[in-house]
Design an enzyme around this catalytic site. Structure first.
Site, mmCIF file in Angstrom:
data_model
loop_
_atom_site.group_PDB
_atom_site.id
_atom_site.type_symbol
_atom_site.label_atom_id
_atom_site.label_comp_id
_atom_site.label_asym_id
_atom_site.label_seq_id
_atom_site.Cartn_x
_atom_site.Cartn_y
_atom_site.Cartn_z
ATOM 1 N N ASP A 278 2.453 69.069 58.615
ATOM 2 C CA ASP A 278 1.538 68.684 57.531
ATOM 3 C C ASP A 278 0.148 69.187 57.921
ATOM 4 O O ASP A 278 -0.386 68.819 58.972
ATOM 5 C CB ASP A 278 1.525 67.152 57.379
ATOM 6 N N ASP B 275 -2.041 69.621 52.689
ATOM 7 C CA ASP B 275 -2.593 68.423 52.059
ATOM 8 C C ASP B 275 -3.775 68.781 51.149
ATOM 9 O O ASP B 275 -4.733 69.439 51.587
ATOM 10 C CB ASP B 275 -3.078 67.504 53.195
ATOM 11 N N GLU C 271 -0.002 70.925 48.410
ATOM 12 C CA GLU C 271 -0.127 69.728 47.578
ATOM 13 C C GLU C 271 -1.349 69.949 46.708
ATOM 14 O O GLU C 271 -2.465 70.108 47.226
ATOM 15 C CB GLU C 271 -0.304 68.459 48.415
ATOM 16 N N HIS D 271 5.402 59.929 50.373
ATOM 17 C CA HIS D 271 4.781 58.769 51.026
ATOM 18 C C HIS D 271 3.638 58.189 50.193
ATOM 19 O O HIS D 271 3.046 57.171 50.586
ATOM 20 C CB HIS D 271 4.277 59.181 52.405
ATOM 21 N N ASP D 272 3.319 58.861 49.065
ATOM 22 C CA ASP D 272 2.237 58.369 48.189
ATOM 23 C C ASP D 272 2.763 57.758 46.900
ATOM 24 O O ASP D 272 1.961 57.204 46.134
ATOM 25 C CB ASP D 272 1.318 59.537 47.788
#
Ligand code: TEU
Length: 577
Positions: A105, A213, A273, A345-346
C-alpha cells in the site's frame, strides 16, 4: 494466471483475483491482540486454497497508528507491532513460493507528522524541507489562531479544518485527513524523487506492485482557493474539487511510471485509489498507451446509498447501482480496465449493506453479490472475510469504535447538536470499523484471531461465521468464492468477454451477458428477499436449456413453469454458439 487465456505478460492482472489483507485484523501470532506479518505467513495456505493470485497488504510501515498505519513515519521499514523486515521477506518468499504476488500500500499523498521529513519541515521556515509540505500564513488580515484564519475553508476528511496551526512558525500546514497526516507537496521535484526512490527500493526487494492511496489527490490547485460551502456545515467549504484529479496529476503519474516501473523488466500492478474519479478520468488514468495506472478504485458504486456525505444515508435502489456499474463497464470497454470491489477496509460489509445478513438469506445474499461482481469485466478484489460472508458488527456505544473517522465524526456531530443516538445509528451502519473487526478463523475464543485481547472486539457471530466451518461446508460462501475464482482462471469469456446489461428496469434482477468468440455467458441474480420471475430475459427458452455453469442454490426444480429465481439466487449459464 493461465496462459491459455491469451493475455500478454504485462496484463497478467486481467485474469487475477486480488485479496486485501488489513494486517491489524487478519492474524495475530504473538498474542498482543494485533495482527502481524508472521500471522499472515501462517495463513498463506488458506489463501492459496481459496485460489487468489495477489495479496494487497494494507500498510505495515512504522506509524504512530493515528489512522491505523495510513500515517507513515518511515517508508522503508516495518512497524514492530507487525514484525520486522526479515518477517516481511519471509512473507514475500512464502507468497511467491505459492505462485502468488504481493502489492504494498503506497501512501504518498501525506506522511505522518512524525516522519523525519515533516519534523525537519516544521522545525523552521528556512528548513530545506519546508517546501516538502503545504505551509501557508493565516488568511490575509487575520491573526494566526483566530477562527477563520485558516488559509482555506476546507474541511478535512476526519472532521474540522484541513489546516493545522504550527504556533512556533505562525503558519498552517495542510492535512486533508488527520492533523497527524500532513500532505506532501508534490509540486516539489525533491518530494517526487524521494518517493520514486522508495518505490524502487520495494520493487528491488521483490514486491509486485502497489495500491496507491488517494493517488489522485497528490496534485492540488496551487492557488488553494476556498471551496463552495457545505450545505448546513458552513463556514466549512468543499476542498475536494481543488485537490482531486489536479492539474499535474497525469504528469506526475507518467513520471512515476518512467522513473519506477519502466526501469524493471517485470510486469507490475499499479492500482490507484481515486475517490471522485469519473469514467472519463479513469479512461485517462488506465489507458495503457499513457503509461499511468493499470486500474483505479472508483467510488460511485459505493456512494449510491448516500445523499452527499457517507453519514447521509439513503436506501439502495438496485437500478441505480446497476446503472453505475454498467456505466463503468461501458466506459472502459474499449480502453483501460475496471477494478471490481464491494468491500475494503473503508467500507461497511456488503452483505449487510447491499444484501441481507439475516440467518435465512445471508449465505445466498453474499454469494449472489459475489457472483454479480466477479462475473463483470475487470479485476475482482476480495476483502478479508468477504469470502466468509462476514457481516457488520453489533457496535453499541461510541466507546466500541476505534476508527479516527468515526470517533471524530461522532464528536463533531454531537457538538453541532445532532442526536447522539442518531449519530450512533449512522456509525453502526457505515463506520469503517465494520470492516476492521478481526478475521473470523474459527468458532473459538476471539475467533482464533488472537490468544490475547483483540484491539477491536471480534464479532460474536464468529461462532457460526468462520473459515473453519466454511471450508468444511460445500455450500458456504467460501466454496462459492473459490468457484468464482476458478471460473476466472478457466473461462476466457469471464476475462475477455464483452458486457451487455439486461433487464435494465427490473427491480429485483441483475442480469447481463458476457460474450467472447463463440461463448456467451448469462449471469442472472435475484438481489432481493422475494422470488423474482425472469421470463423477460431475451431468448429465455434457450437459456433455460443451457448449461448451468455455476449457481448458489440447488438446481431449480423441474416443476418451475417459469424462469424464476428464489430470493438471492444467482446463476451463471453458458452457451456455445
Ligand atoms: O481512503 C481515502 C478515502 O477516500 C477515504 O477517506 C474514504 O473516502 C473514507 O474512508 C470513506 O469513509 C484512503 C485509505 O483507504 C483510508 O483508510 C485512509 O484513512 C485515507 O486514505 C487516508 O490515508
Amino acid at each position: 494466471m493461465t496462459d491459455h487465456l491469451e493475455l500478454p505478460a504485462r496484463e497478467w492482472w486481467k485474469s487475477a483475483v486480488v485479496y486485501q489483507i488489513y494486517p491489524r485484523s487478519f492474524a495475530d501470532s504473538d498474542g498482543d491482540g494485533i495482527g502481524d506479518l508472521p500471522g499472515i505467513t501462517g495463513r498463506l495456505d488458506y489463501l492459496a486454497a481459496l485460489g487468489v493470485d495477489v495479496i494487497w497488504l494494507s500498510p505495515v510501515y512504522p506509524s504512530p497508528q493515528d489512522d491505523n498505519g495510513y500515517d507513515i513515519s518511515d517508508y522503508q521499514d516495518i512497524d514492530p507491532v507487525f514484525g520486522t523486515l526479515a518477517d516481511f521477506d519471509e512473507l514475500l518468499e512464502g507468497v511467491h513460493r505459492r505462485g502468488m504476488k504481493l502489492l504494498m500500500d503506497l501512501v504518498v499523498n501525506h506522511t505522518s507528522d512524525e516522519h523525519p521529513w515533516f519534523v525537519e519541515s516544521r522545525s523552521s521556515r528556512e528548513n530545506p524541507r519546508r517546501d516538502w509540505y503545504w505551509w501557508r500564513p493565516p488568511r490575509p488580515g487575520m491573526t494566526a489562531g483566530d477562527p477563520g484564519a485558516e488559509p482555506t475553508n476546507w474541511l478535512s476528511a476526519f472532521s474540522g479544518s484541513a489546516w493545522e496551526l504550527d504556533r512556533d512558525s505562525g503558519e498552517y500546514y495542510l492535512h486533508l485527513f488527520s492533523r497527524k497526516q500532513p500532505d506532501l507537496n508534490w509540486e516539489n521535484p525533491e518530494v517526487r524523487a524521494a518517493v520514486y526512490a522508495m518505490m524502487r527500493w520495494w520493487l528491488d526487494r521483490g514486491v509486485d506492485g502497489f495500491r496507491m492511496d488517494v493517488i489522485n489527490m497528490i496534485s492540488k490547485d496551487p492557488a488553494l482557493p476556498d471551496g463552495h460551502s457545505h450545505p448546513g456545515s458552513s463556514p466549512w467549504g468543499d476542498g475536494l474539487p481543488h485537490v482531486l484529479n489536479g492539474p499535474n496529476i497525469h504528469t506526475y503519474l507518467q513520471e512515476m511510471h518512467r522513473e519506477v516501473f519502466a526501469l524493471h523488466s517485470r510486469a507490475f500492478l499499479a492500482v490507484g485509489e481515486t475517490p471522485g474519479c469519473t469514467v472519463e478520468e479513469a479512461r485517462l488514468y488506465t489507458d495503457p498507451a499513457r503509461g499511468e495506472l493499470d486500474m483505479v478504485f472508483q467510488f460511485e458504486h459505493v456512494q449510491v446509498d448516500q445523499d452527499g456525505t457517507k453519514w447521509q444515508r439513503r436506501p439502495l435502489v438496485l437500478g441505480e447501482l446497476r446503472a453505475v456499474m454498467n456505466r463503468w463497464q461501458v466506459g472502459l470497454a474499449d480502453v483501460g480496465w475496471n477494478s471490481l470491489y464491494w468491500n475494503n477496509h473503508d467500507q461497511p460489509r456488503v452483505v449487510s449493506r447491499y444484501g441481507d445478513d439475516g440467518p435465512e438469506h445471508r449465505v445466498r445474499a453474499a454469494t449472489a453479490l459475489g457472483t454479480v461482481l466477479h462475473l463483470h469485466r475487470g479485476t475482482p478484489y476480495i476483502y478479508q472475510g468477504e469470502e466468509l460472508g462476514m457481516t457488520n458488527a453489533p457496535f453499541v456505544h461510541i466507546e466500541d469504535f476505534r476508527d479516527i473517522e468515526s470517533v471524530n465524526h461522532y464528536a463533531a456531530a454531537v457538538a453541532a447538536g445532532q442526536d447522539p443516538h442518531a449519530v450512533l445509528e449512522d456509525l453502526r451502519a457505515v463506520s469503517r470499523d465494520n470492516a476492521r473487526t478481526p478475521m473470523q478463523w474459527d468458532g473459538g475464543l476471539h475467533a482464533g484471531f488472537t490468544t490475547g485481547t483483540p484491539w477491536l472486539a471480534v464479532n460474536p457471530n464468529h461462532r457460526e461465521i468462520n473459515a473453519e466451518a466454511a471450508q468444511a461446508d460445500p455450500g458456504s460462501v467460501w466454496h462459492h468464492y473459490r468457484a468464482l475464482i476458478g471460473l476466472r482462471h478457466t473461462e476466457s469469456a469471464v476475462v475477455h468477454g464483452d458486457f451487455t446489461l439486461l433487464l435494465t428496469e427490473h427491480e429485483q434482477l441483475y442480469a447481463f451477458t458476457r460474450r467472447h468468440r463463440h461463448t456467451v455467458l448469462l449471469v442472472i441474480a435475484n438481489l432481493s428477499s422475494r422470488t423474482a420471475v425472469a421470463d423477460q430475459v431475451p431468448d429465455v427458452a434457450a437459456w433455460e436449456r443451457a448449461e448451468l455453469l455455476l449457481s448458489n442454490a440447488p438446481a431449480p426444480d423441474a416443476a418451475h413453469h417459469r424462469f424464476a429465481l428464489r430470493p438471492w439466487e444467482a446463476r451463471v449459464y453458458r452457451r456455445v454458439q
